[in-house]
Write a protein that holds these residues in place. Sequence first.
Motif, PDB file in Angstrom:
ATOM      1  N   GLY A  66       0.736  -1.139   0.028  1.00  0.00           N
ATOM      2  CA  GLY A  66       0.040   0.040   0.050  1.00  0.00           C
ATOM      3  C   GLY A  66       0.859   1.239  -0.020  1.00  0.00           C
ATOM      4  N   ARG A  67       2.043   1.133  -0.603  1.00  0.00           N
ATOM      5  CA  ARG A  67       2.779   2.569  -0.623  1.00  0.00           C
ATOM      6  C   ARG A  67       2.256   3.352  -1.725  1.00  0.00           C
ATOM      7  N   ARG A  68       2.407   4.665  -1.299  1.00  0.00           N
ATOM      8  CA  ARG A  68       1.890   5.961  -2.213  1.00  0.00           C
ATOM      9  C   ARG A  68       3.056   6.613  -2.503  1.00  0.00           C
ATOM     10  N   GLU A 111       0.260  10.616  -9.317  1.00  0.00           N
ATOM     11  CA  GLU A 111       0.234   9.959  -7.805  1.00  0.00           C
ATOM     12  C   GLU A 111      -0.004   8.618  -8.191  1.00  0.00           C
ATOM     13  N   SER A 153       0.284   4.383  -6.708  1.00  0.00           N
ATOM     14  CA  SER A 153       0.801   3.452  -5.475  1.00  0.00           C
ATOM     15  C   SER A 153       1.802   2.306  -6.301  1.00  0.00           C
ATOM     16  N   ASP A 167       4.737  -1.144  -5.176  1.00  0.00           N
ATOM     17  CA  ASP A 167       5.352  -2.097  -4.289  1.00  0.00           C
ATOM     18  C   ASP A 167       6.700  -1.840  -4.419  1.00  0.00           C
TER      19      ASP A 167
END
Length: 72
Positions: free
Chosen positions: A9-11, A53, A55, A57
């Motif tokens: 869930g990295r942004r 922007e 998301s 991994d």
Amino acid sequence: MTESARGTGRRGVVTAFDEQSGLGVVTAENGTAHPFHCIEIADGTRTIDVGAEVSFDLLAKFGRWEAANIRR
């Protein structure tokens, strides 16, 4: 061999991308910059806009963590 940290869930934001070489950088919310190659863009387009922007991994590759499975 590579190791991935999928589904974390990295942004972040694409802060650099060179369409000629296919190389770019995603800067995570915590300020860490992660390089990537265009083959890691999940939708298969092989191009992405700076400022997008995303998301993503992380993938351990060549002795460093790189952005992988980049999703808009």
